[in-house]
Design a protein around this motif. Structure first.
Motif, PDB file in Angstrom:
ATOM      1  N   VAL A  42      -1.996 -48.755 -37.928  1.00 55.29           N
ATOM      2  CA  VAL A  42      -3.327 -49.252 -38.252  1.00 55.29           C
ATOM      3  C   VAL A  42      -3.571 -49.122 -39.740  1.00 55.29           C
ATOM      4  O   VAL A  42      -3.208 -48.126 -40.356  1.00 55.29           O
ATOM      5  CB  VAL A  42      -4.390 -48.427 -37.492  1.00 55.29           C
ATOM      6  N   LEU A  43      -4.188 -50.141 -40.328  1.00 55.47           N
ATOM      7  CA  LEU A  43      -4.636 -50.079 -41.721  1.00 55.47           C
ATOM      8  C   LEU A  43      -6.147 -50.163 -41.742  1.00 55.47           C
ATOM      9  O   LEU A  43      -6.742 -51.006 -41.082  1.00 55.47           O
ATOM     10  CB  LEU A  43      -4.061 -51.245 -42.527  1.00 55.47           C
ATOM     11  N   VAL A  44      -6.756 -49.276 -42.527  1.00 49.10           N
ATOM     12  CA  VAL A  44      -8.203 -49.306 -42.732  1.00 49.10           C
ATOM     13  C   VAL A  44      -8.463 -49.259 -44.229  1.00 49.10           C
ATOM     14  O   VAL A  44      -7.626 -48.793 -45.006  1.00 49.10           O
ATOM     15  CB  VAL A  44      -8.916 -48.144 -42.011  1.00 49.10           C
ATOM     16  N   TYR A  45      -9.636 -49.738 -44.620  1.00 48.47           N
ATOM     17  CA  TYR A  45      -9.979 -49.771 -46.041  1.00 48.47           C
ATOM     18  C   TYR A  45     -11.272 -49.012 -46.275  1.00 48.47           C
ATOM     19  O   TYR A  45     -12.287 -49.277 -45.630  1.00 48.47           O
ATOM     20  CB  TYR A  45     -10.148 -51.218 -46.517  1.00 48.47           C
ATOM     21  N   LEU A  46     -11.229 -48.066 -47.190  1.00 47.71           N
ATOM     22  CA  LEU A  46     -12.411 -47.340 -47.657  1.00 47.71           C
ATOM     23  C   LEU A  46     -12.085 -46.854 -49.061  1.00 47.71           C
ATOM     24  O   LEU A  46     -11.460 -45.816 -49.237  1.00 47.71           O
ATOM     25  CB  LEU A  46     -12.743 -46.171 -46.729  1.00 47.71           C
ATOM     26  N   ASN A  47     -12.420 -47.664 -50.052  1.00 48.79           N
ATOM     27  CA  ASN A  47     -12.064 -47.380 -51.453  1.00 48.79           C
ATOM     28  C   ASN A  47     -10.552 -47.268 -51.618  1.00 48.79           C
ATOM     29  O   ASN A  47     -10.053 -46.455 -52.380  1.00 48.79           O
ATOM     30  CB  ASN A  47     -12.746 -46.111 -51.947  1.00 48.79           C
TER      31      ASN A  47
ATOM     32  N   ILE B 162     -14.529 -35.001 -32.540  1.00 46.07           N
ATOM     33  CA  ILE B 162     -15.513 -36.080 -32.555  1.00 46.07           C
ATOM     34  C   ILE B 162     -14.969 -37.249 -31.731  1.00 46.07           C
ATOM     35  O   ILE B 162     -13.795 -37.583 -31.835  1.00 46.07           O
ATOM     36  CB  ILE B 162     -15.790 -36.547 -33.996  1.00 46.07           C
ATOM     37  N   SER B 163     -15.843 -37.870 -30.937  1.00 49.37           N
ATOM     38  CA  SER B 163     -15.387 -39.025 -30.154  1.00 49.37           C
ATOM     39  C   SER B 163     -15.005 -40.161 -31.097  1.00 49.37           C
ATOM     40  O   SER B 163     -15.514 -40.261 -32.210  1.00 49.37           O
ATOM     41  CB  SER B 163     -16.468 -39.478 -29.182  1.00 49.37           C
ATOM     42  N   ILE B 164     -14.117 -41.012 -30.650  1.00 52.18           N
ATOM     43  CA  ILE B 164     -13.628 -42.110 -31.484  1.00 52.18           C
ATOM     44  C   ILE B 164     -14.763 -43.060 -31.843  1.00 52.18           C
ATOM     45  O   ILE B 164     -14.796 -43.600 -32.948  1.00 52.18           O
ATOM     46  CB  ILE B 164     -12.432 -42.834 -30.818  1.00 52.18           C
ATOM     47  N   GLU B 165     -15.721 -43.243 -30.931  1.00 57.35           N
ATOM     48  CA  GLU B 165     -16.856 -44.129 -31.207  1.00 57.35           C
ATOM     49  C   GLU B 165     -17.693 -43.595 -32.372  1.00 57.35           C
ATOM     50  O   GLU B 165     -18.072 -44.348 -33.266  1.00 57.35           O
ATOM     51  CB  GLU B 165     -17.745 -44.285 -29.970  1.00 57.35           C
ATOM     52  N   LYS B 166     -17.954 -42.289 -32.388  1.00 58.41           N
ATOM     53  CA  LYS B 166     -18.742 -41.692 -33.475  1.00 58.41           C
ATOM     54  C   LYS B 166     -17.957 -41.714 -34.787  1.00 58.41           C
ATOM     55  O   LYS B 166     -18.531 -41.904 -35.848  1.00 58.41           O
ATOM     56  CB  LYS B 166     -19.151 -40.271 -33.117  1.00 58.41           C
ATOM     57  N   LEU B 167     -16.653 -41.516 -34.703  1.00 62.05           N
ATOM     58  CA  LEU B 167     -15.809 -41.546 -35.888  1.00 62.05           C
ATOM     59  C   LEU B 167     -15.816 -42.941 -36.515  1.00 62.05           C
ATOM     60  O   LEU B 167     -15.976 -43.084 -37.730  1.00 62.05           O
ATOM     61  CB  LEU B 167     -14.385 -41.124 -35.533  1.00 62.05           C
ATOM     62  N   ILE B 168     -15.691 -43.980 -35.683  1.00 62.53           N
ATOM     63  CA  ILE B 168     -15.714 -45.353 -36.179  1.00 62.53           C
ATOM     64  C   ILE B 168     -17.089 -45.688 -36.749  1.00 62.53           C
ATOM     65  O   ILE B 168     -17.200 -46.316 -37.802  1.00 62.53           O
ATOM     66  CB  ILE B 168     -15.313 -46.339 -35.061  1.00 62.53           C
ATOM     67  N   GLU B 169     -18.143 -45.227 -36.089  1.00 59.83           N
ATOM     68  CA  GLU B 169     -19.500 -45.476 -36.586  1.00 59.83           C
ATOM     69  C   GLU B 169     -19.706 -44.839 -37.959  1.00 59.83           C
ATOM     70  O   GLU B 169     -20.234 -45.464 -38.876  1.00 59.83           O
ATOM     71  CB  GLU B 169     -20.522 -44.916 -35.594  1.00 59.83           C
TER      72      GLU B 169
ATOM     73  N   PHE C  52     -17.387 -44.149 -40.120  1.00 59.86           N
ATOM     74  CA  PHE C  52     -16.521 -44.892 -41.025  1.00 59.86           C
ATOM     75  C   PHE C  52     -17.194 -46.190 -41.483  1.00 59.86           C
ATOM     76  O   PHE C  52     -17.226 -46.499 -42.667  1.00 59.86           O
ATOM     77  CB  PHE C  52     -15.196 -45.186 -40.312  1.00 59.86           C
ATOM     78  N   PHE C  53     -17.771 -46.951 -40.544  1.00 57.17           N
ATOM     79  CA  PHE C  53     -18.454 -48.195 -40.893  1.00 57.17           C
ATOM     80  C   PHE C  53     -19.704 -47.938 -41.733  1.00 57.17           C
ATOM     81  O   PHE C  53     -20.022 -48.712 -42.636  1.00 57.17           O
ATOM     82  CB  PHE C  53     -18.824 -48.994 -39.649  1.00 57.17           C
ATOM     83  N   ASN C  54     -20.428 -46.860 -41.460  1.00 56.02           N
ATOM     84  CA  ASN C  54     -21.630 -46.531 -42.234  1.00 56.02           C
ATOM     85  C   ASN C  54     -21.303 -46.229 -43.692  1.00 56.02           C
ATOM     86  O   ASN C  54     -22.139 -46.414 -44.564  1.00 56.02           O
ATOM     87  CB  ASN C  54     -22.377 -45.357 -41.611  1.00 56.02           C
ATOM     88  N   LYS C  55     -20.104 -45.758 -43.961  1.00 51.47           N
ATOM     89  CA  LYS C  55     -19.678 -45.484 -45.334  1.00 51.47           C
ATOM     90  C   LYS C  55     -19.098 -46.722 -46.010  1.00 51.47           C
ATOM     91  O   LYS C  55     -18.670 -46.662 -47.145  1.00 51.47           O
ATOM     92  CB  LYS C  55     -18.670 -44.339 -45.354  1.00 51.47           C
ATOM     93  N   GLY C  56     -19.050 -47.852 -45.284  1.00 55.81           N
ATOM     94  CA  GLY C  56     -18.563 -49.090 -45.869  1.00 55.81           C
ATOM     95  C   GLY C  56     -17.112 -49.396 -45.564  1.00 55.81           C
ATOM     96  O   GLY C  56     -16.514 -50.268 -46.196  1.00 55.81           O
ATOM     97  N   GLY C  57     -16.535 -48.723 -44.593  1.00 57.36           N
ATOM     98  CA  GLY C  57     -15.136 -48.926 -44.244  1.00 57.36           C
ATOM     99  C   GLY C  57     -14.903 -50.213 -43.463  1.00 57.36           C
ATOM    100  O   GLY C  57     -15.823 -50.768 -42.861  1.00 57.36           O
ATOM    101  N   ARG C  58     -13.671 -50.678 -43.520  1.00 56.34           N
ATOM    102  CA  ARG C  58     -13.260 -51.879 -42.784  1.00 56.34           C
ATOM    103  C   ARG C  58     -11.940 -51.592 -42.086  1.00 56.34           C
ATOM    104  O   ARG C  58     -11.090 -50.898 -42.611  1.00 56.34           O
ATOM    105  CB  ARG C  58     -13.071 -53.053 -43.733  1.00 56.34           C
TER     106      ARG C  58
END
Length: 57
Positions: free
Chosen positions: A33-38, A4-11, A13-19
């Motif tokens: 890198v740190l990301v937050y998703l629950n 999956i392209s990085i753009e679609k992966l980030i999209e 991730f954001f749609n699920k509420g990630g930061r």
């Protein structure tokens, strides 16, 4: 998820509420890198961190 392209992966991730950690967005990308998703997830790059977060959901 490596096909999956990085753009679609980030999209997804954001749609699920990630930061994404704001420091990653302002500093050179040499740091982990740190990301937050629950919960916080880290990785050597953005793809690894987001993949861990989506898998750990």
């Amino acid at each position: 998820m490596t096909d999956i392209s990085i753009e679609k992966l980030i999209e997804r991730f954001f749609n699920k509420g990630g930061r994404i950690n704001k420091f990653y967005l302002h500093l050179p990308h040499r740091k982990p890198v740190l990301v937050y998703l629950n919960g916080w997830y880290g990785g050597l790059n953005i793809r690894v961190a987001i993949t861990k977060a989506l898998a750990g959901q």
